[in-house]
Scaffold this motif. Structure first.
Motif, PDB file in Angstrom:
ATOM      1  N   LEU A 127       0.943  -3.947  -6.048  1.00 36.88           N
ATOM      2  CA  LEU A 127       0.859  -3.540  -4.561  1.00 36.88           C
ATOM      3  C   LEU A 127       0.246  -4.400  -3.823  1.00 36.88           C
ATOM      4  O   LEU A 127       0.590  -4.432  -2.713  1.00 36.88           O
ATOM      5  CB  LEU A 127       0.542  -2.296  -4.420  1.00 36.88           C
ATOM      6  CG  LEU A 127       1.439  -1.083  -5.369  1.00 36.88           C
ATOM      7  CD1 LEU A 127       0.695   0.308  -5.435  1.00 36.88           C
ATOM      8  CD2 LEU A 127       2.657  -0.987  -4.953  1.00 36.88           C
ATOM      9  N   GLY A 128      -1.135  -4.770  -4.173  1.00 35.03           N
ATOM     10  CA  GLY A 128      -1.794  -5.978  -3.476  1.00 35.03           C
ATOM     11  C   GLY A 128      -0.958  -7.246  -3.150  1.00 35.03           C
ATOM     12  O   GLY A 128      -0.917  -7.638  -1.849  1.00 35.03           O
ATOM     13  N   ILE A 129      -0.392  -7.667  -4.323  1.00 32.13           N
ATOM     14  CA  ILE A 129       0.402  -8.897  -4.045  1.00 32.13           C
ATOM     15  C   ILE A 129       1.684  -8.765  -3.210  1.00 32.13           C
ATOM     16  O   ILE A 129       2.061  -9.276  -2.140  1.00 32.13           O
ATOM     17  CB  ILE A 129       0.855  -9.435  -5.494  1.00 32.13           C
ATOM     18  CG1 ILE A 129      -0.228  -9.871  -6.250  1.00 32.13           C
ATOM     19  CG2 ILE A 129       2.007 -10.367  -5.399  1.00 32.13           C
ATOM     20  CD1 ILE A 129      -0.836 -10.968  -5.802  1.00 32.13           C
ATOM     21  N   LEU A 130       2.215  -7.616  -3.368  1.00 34.52           N
ATOM     22  CA  LEU A 130       3.410  -7.180  -2.306  1.00 34.52           C
ATOM     23  C   LEU A 130       3.144  -7.426  -0.816  1.00 34.52           C
ATOM     24  O   LEU A 130       3.941  -7.724  -0.017  1.00 34.52           O
ATOM     25  CB  LEU A 130       3.884  -5.805  -2.976  1.00 34.52           C
ATOM     26  CG  LEU A 130       5.032  -5.849  -3.952  1.00 34.52           C
ATOM     27  CD1 LEU A 130       5.398  -4.433  -4.246  1.00 34.52           C
ATOM     28  CD2 LEU A 130       6.186  -6.824  -3.881  1.00 34.52           C
ATOM     29  N   ARG A 131       1.839  -6.657  -0.689  1.00 34.48           N
ATOM     30  CA  ARG A 131       1.437  -6.658   0.629  1.00 34.48           C
ATOM     31  C   ARG A 131       1.270  -8.097   1.295  1.00 34.48           C
ATOM     32  O   ARG A 131       1.348  -8.300   2.411  1.00 34.48           O
ATOM     33  CB  ARG A 131       0.006  -5.726   0.714  1.00 34.48           C
ATOM     34  CG  ARG A 131      -0.751  -5.617   2.161  1.00 34.48           C
ATOM     35  CD  ARG A 131       0.392  -4.812   2.967  1.00 34.48           C
ATOM     36  NE  ARG A 131       0.208  -4.803   4.366  1.00 34.48           N
ATOM     37  CZ  ARG A 131       0.674  -4.198   5.398  1.00 34.48           C
ATOM     38  NH1 ARG A 131       1.890  -3.641   5.071  1.00 34.48           N
ATOM     39  NH2 ARG A 131       0.278  -4.394   6.745  1.00 34.48           N
TER      40      ARG A 131
ATOM     41  N   PHE B 225      -8.921  -4.432 -11.330  1.00 34.01           N
ATOM     42  CA  PHE B 225      -7.647  -3.588 -11.348  1.00 34.01           C
ATOM     43  C   PHE B 225      -7.529  -3.172  -9.816  1.00 34.01           C
ATOM     44  O   PHE B 225      -6.338  -2.202  -9.790  1.00 34.01           O
ATOM     45  CB  PHE B 225      -7.991  -2.427 -12.300  1.00 34.01           C
ATOM     46  CG  PHE B 225      -7.971  -2.514 -13.599  1.00 34.01           C
ATOM     47  CD1 PHE B 225      -6.746  -2.494 -14.328  1.00 34.01           C
ATOM     48  CD2 PHE B 225      -9.174  -2.997 -14.189  1.00 34.01           C
ATOM     49  CE1 PHE B 225      -6.588  -2.845 -15.655  1.00 34.01           C
ATOM     50  CE2 PHE B 225      -9.075  -3.053 -15.800  1.00 34.01           C
ATOM     51  CZ  PHE B 225      -7.869  -2.751 -16.336  1.00 34.01           C
ATOM     52  N   SER B 226      -8.093  -3.603  -8.792  1.00 30.77           N
ATOM     53  CA  SER B 226      -8.138  -3.021  -7.527  1.00 30.77           C
ATOM     54  C   SER B 226      -6.886  -3.739  -6.617  1.00 30.77           C
ATOM     55  O   SER B 226      -6.669  -4.892  -6.922  1.00 30.77           O
ATOM     56  CB  SER B 226      -9.483  -3.460  -6.695  1.00 30.77           C
ATOM     57  OG  SER B 226      -9.644  -4.574  -6.513  1.00 30.77           O
ATOM     58  N   PHE B 227      -6.670  -2.937  -5.858  1.00 27.04           N
ATOM     59  CA  PHE B 227      -5.645  -3.523  -4.998  1.00 27.04           C
ATOM     60  C   PHE B 227      -5.979  -4.661  -3.980  1.00 27.04           C
ATOM     61  O   PHE B 227      -5.320  -5.675  -3.872  1.00 27.04           O
ATOM     62  CB  PHE B 227      -4.914  -2.150  -3.910  1.00 27.04           C
ATOM     63  CG  PHE B 227      -4.227  -2.600  -2.895  1.00 27.04           C
ATOM     64  CD1 PHE B 227      -2.635  -2.539  -2.894  1.00 27.04           C
ATOM     65  CD2 PHE B 227      -4.917  -3.053  -1.563  1.00 27.04           C
ATOM     66  CE1 PHE B 227      -2.176  -2.863  -1.754  1.00 27.04           C
ATOM     67  CE2 PHE B 227      -4.080  -3.392  -0.317  1.00 27.04           C
ATOM     68  CZ  PHE B 227      -2.768  -3.308  -0.568  1.00 27.04           C
ATOM     69  N   ILE B 228      -7.188  -4.563  -3.480  1.00 29.30           N
ATOM     70  CA  ILE B 228      -7.850  -5.466  -2.483  1.00 29.30           C
ATOM     71  C   ILE B 228      -7.976  -6.760  -3.270  1.00 29.30           C
ATOM     72  O   ILE B 228      -8.045  -7.760  -2.874  1.00 29.30           O
ATOM     73  CB  ILE B 228      -8.936  -5.019  -1.921  1.00 29.30           C
ATOM     74  CG1 ILE B 228      -9.332  -5.988  -0.751  1.00 29.30           C
ATOM     75  CG2 ILE B 228      -9.925  -4.885  -2.781  1.00 29.30           C
ATOM     76  CD1 ILE B 228      -8.237  -6.049   0.439  1.00 29.30           C
ATOM     77  N   SER B 229      -8.548  -6.933  -4.470  1.00 28.66           N
ATOM     78  CA  SER B 229      -8.599  -8.030  -5.336  1.00 28.66           C
ATOM     79  C   SER B 229      -7.485  -8.670  -5.428  1.00 28.66           C
ATOM     80  O   SER B 229      -7.585 -10.021  -5.346  1.00 28.66           O
ATOM     81  CB  SER B 229      -9.587  -7.622  -6.518  1.00 28.66           C
ATOM     82  OG  SER B 229      -9.587  -8.976  -7.351  1.00 28.66           O
ATOM     83  N   ALA B 230      -6.350  -8.003  -5.926  1.00 25.68           N
ATOM     84  CA  ALA B 230      -5.163  -8.613  -5.974  1.00 25.68           C
ATOM     85  C   ALA B 230      -4.533  -9.333  -4.584  1.00 25.68           C
ATOM     86  O   ALA B 230      -4.333 -10.647  -4.630  1.00 25.68           O
ATOM     87  CB  ALA B 230      -4.073  -7.771  -6.574  1.00 25.68           C
ATOM     88  N   TYR B 231      -4.832  -8.532  -3.626  1.00 30.62           N
ATOM     89  CA  TYR B 231      -4.464  -8.892  -2.278  1.00 30.62           C
ATOM     90  C   TYR B 231      -4.969 -10.553  -1.969  1.00 30.62           C
ATOM     91  O   TYR B 231      -4.481 -11.436  -1.680  1.00 30.62           O
ATOM     92  CB  TYR B 231      -4.660  -8.110  -1.324  1.00 30.62           C
ATOM     93  CG  TYR B 231      -4.501  -8.471   0.065  1.00 30.62           C
ATOM     94  CD1 TYR B 231      -3.159  -8.198   0.702  1.00 30.62           C
ATOM     95  CD2 TYR B 231      -5.479  -8.963   0.719  1.00 30.62           C
ATOM     96  CE1 TYR B 231      -2.945  -8.695   2.011  1.00 30.62           C
ATOM     97  CE2 TYR B 231      -5.207  -9.438   2.337  1.00 30.62           C
ATOM     98  CZ  TYR B 231      -4.003  -9.424   2.727  1.00 30.62           C
ATOM     99  OH  TYR B 231      -3.890  -9.757   4.137  1.00 30.62           O
ATOM    100  N   ASN B 232      -6.362 -10.458  -2.170  1.00 28.75           N
ATOM    101  CA  ASN B 232      -7.171 -11.429  -2.163  1.00 28.75           C
ATOM    102  C   ASN B 232      -6.716 -12.801  -2.946  1.00 28.75           C
ATOM    103  O   ASN B 232      -7.333 -13.969  -2.589  1.00 28.75           O
ATOM    104  CB  ASN B 232      -8.778 -11.214  -2.155  1.00 28.75           C
ATOM    105  CG  ASN B 232      -9.155 -10.356  -1.180  1.00 28.75           C
ATOM    106  OD1 ASN B 232      -8.455 -10.417  -0.106  1.00 28.75           O
ATOM    107  ND2 ASN B 232     -10.232  -9.548  -1.372  1.00 28.75           N
ATOM    108  N   LYS B 233      -6.107 -12.580  -3.991  1.00 26.82           N
ATOM    109  CA  LYS B 233      -5.773 -13.622  -4.933  1.00 26.82           C
ATOM    110  C   LYS B 233      -4.418 -14.314  -4.276  1.00 26.82           C
ATOM    111  O   LYS B 233      -3.764 -15.242  -4.868  1.00 26.82           O
ATOM    112  CB  LYS B 233      -5.359 -13.148  -6.170  1.00 26.82           C
ATOM    113  CG  LYS B 233      -6.843 -12.682  -6.903  1.00 26.82           C
ATOM    114  CD  LYS B 233      -7.649 -13.949  -7.452  1.00 26.82           C
ATOM    115  CE  LYS B 233      -8.907 -13.524  -8.095  1.00 26.82           C
ATOM    116  NZ  LYS B 233      -9.774 -14.543  -8.339  1.00 26.82           N
ATOM    117  N   GLY B 234      -3.526 -13.642  -3.423  1.00 25.75           N
ATOM    118  CA  GLY B 234      -2.269 -14.256  -2.924  1.00 25.75           C
ATOM    119  C   GLY B 234      -2.196 -15.554  -2.591  1.00 25.75           C
ATOM    120  O   GLY B 234      -1.267 -16.161  -3.063  1.00 25.75           O
TER     121      GLY B 234
END
Length: 330
Positions: free
Chosen positions: A248-252, A219-228
């Motif tokens: 939000l993680g993906i958008l970043r 559920f975290s922002f950073i985990s999603a970002y790292n999946k980009g």
């Protein structure tokens, strides 16, 4: 006064009913004028309520236990707002225990609240396990769960499958056939199974030739970002995230890699968080009324405490909010 001051004494002093004083003491509704007079009388006399005496007389504590998985959550905050509003209106107070995303601690918190003598417990659970069902069956007080569904427990929750279908139908109508769905582990049945399955079923129903890939995150922002990077390998025209926070993680990640949303990739999520309305671009989402869920959960536990039957509620309060982050494909 030589003798102990009673509620009736306070009522007589300010010329209100005994029930008005009782409601004031239990945070129930009292007019502003009467509340001021009662407060002044209490301060003047040094009146003190005897919690334990009250409990012995009524067989109730006026307390409801609330178990939550974490405190740093937008959704939990809104659910708690709804719960507190409804409990306060009915002269109850909540005791909150936090499980810190630990199932064993969650079970321990439920047991601890029972031992403290609360009248009922509301549980925002991460999952319903066999241990949960066994524990609940042994308790002498009512319980109600939010967020998860199980035939052996009382629950109030969002229809996650319907929410997923709503989003899947939307993307099908927009012409997207190559989509990545970023979701969470199936251990969370509501979000990890029901929400995902609803989306997949709607997309396949709308266009059987569609290609939908699943990537697991938390559920975290950073985990999603790292999946980009993994997401982009599939060259999707759309990314659908199990929650707005994941979005939000993906958008970043997309922004840092100069990928324009929605011109090159559309993005959408679930939750209806306020931040989605001010992100860039603003986020398309299926919004849930979490405060309403809290209100319904509190009303449900109050009904059970009073021996009333829990009403079946099919009002999931889902709303698709279309913003700037999704475009149609011709």
């Amino acid at each position: 006064m030589d003798r102990k001051v009673t509620i009736q004494d306070i009522a007589n002093m300010v010329n209100v009913s005994k029930s008005s004083v009782s409601r004031y003491l239990n945070n129930g509704y009292v007019s502003e004028e009467n509340a001021k007079k009662i407060k002044e009388a209490i301060e003047k006399t040094g009146f003190e309520t005897n919690f334990f005496a009250k409990r012995l007389k009524t067989k109730k504590s006026g307390l409801v236990g609330i178990v939550i998985p974490r405190i740093d959550s937008v959704t939990i905050g809104k659910v708690l707002t709804g719960i507190n509003k409804k409990l306060r209106e009915n002269g109850y107070q909540g005791i909150i225990l936090i499980s810190e995303l630990d199932i064993e601690k969650e079970l321990s918190n439920i047991n601890s609240l029972h031992q403290q003598g609360v009248d009922g417990i509301i549980i925002s659970s991460m999952a319903i396990t066999k241990k949960h069902i066994e524990l609940i069956s042994r308790l002498s007080i009512p319980t109600i769960f939010t967020g998860q569904r199980n035939e052996f427990i009382n629950y109030i929750k969002i229809d996650d499958y319907e929410a997923g279908k709503m989003m899947g139908s939307y993307f099908t109508a927009k012409g997207h056939t190559n989509i990545v769905f970023i979701g969470v582990n199936e251990w969370d049945k509501a979000v990890g199974v029901d929400r995902k399955n609803g989306f997949f079923d709607a997309v396949k129903e709308g266009n059987p030739e569609s290609n939908v890939q699943f990537i697991e995150t938390d559920f975290s922002f950073i985990s999603a970002y790292n999946k980009g990077e993994e997401v982009l390998k599939y060259k999707p025209t759309a990314i659908v995230c199990a929650t707005d926070n994941i979005c939000l993680g993906i958008l970043r990640y997309l922004h840092e890699n100069n990928i324009k949303v929605p011109d090159e990739i559309s993005v959408a999520g679930f939750g209806g968080y306020d931040i989605g309305s001010v992100s860039y671009p603003t986020l398309t989402t299926v919004a849930f009324d979490y405060e309403l869920i809290g209100i319904k959960a509190a009303q449900g536990i109050l009904d059970l405490i009073e021996g009333r039957e829990l009403k079946e509620n099919n009002d999931t309060s889902l709303k698709l909010i279309e913003r700037e982050s999704v475009r149609g494909i011709k």
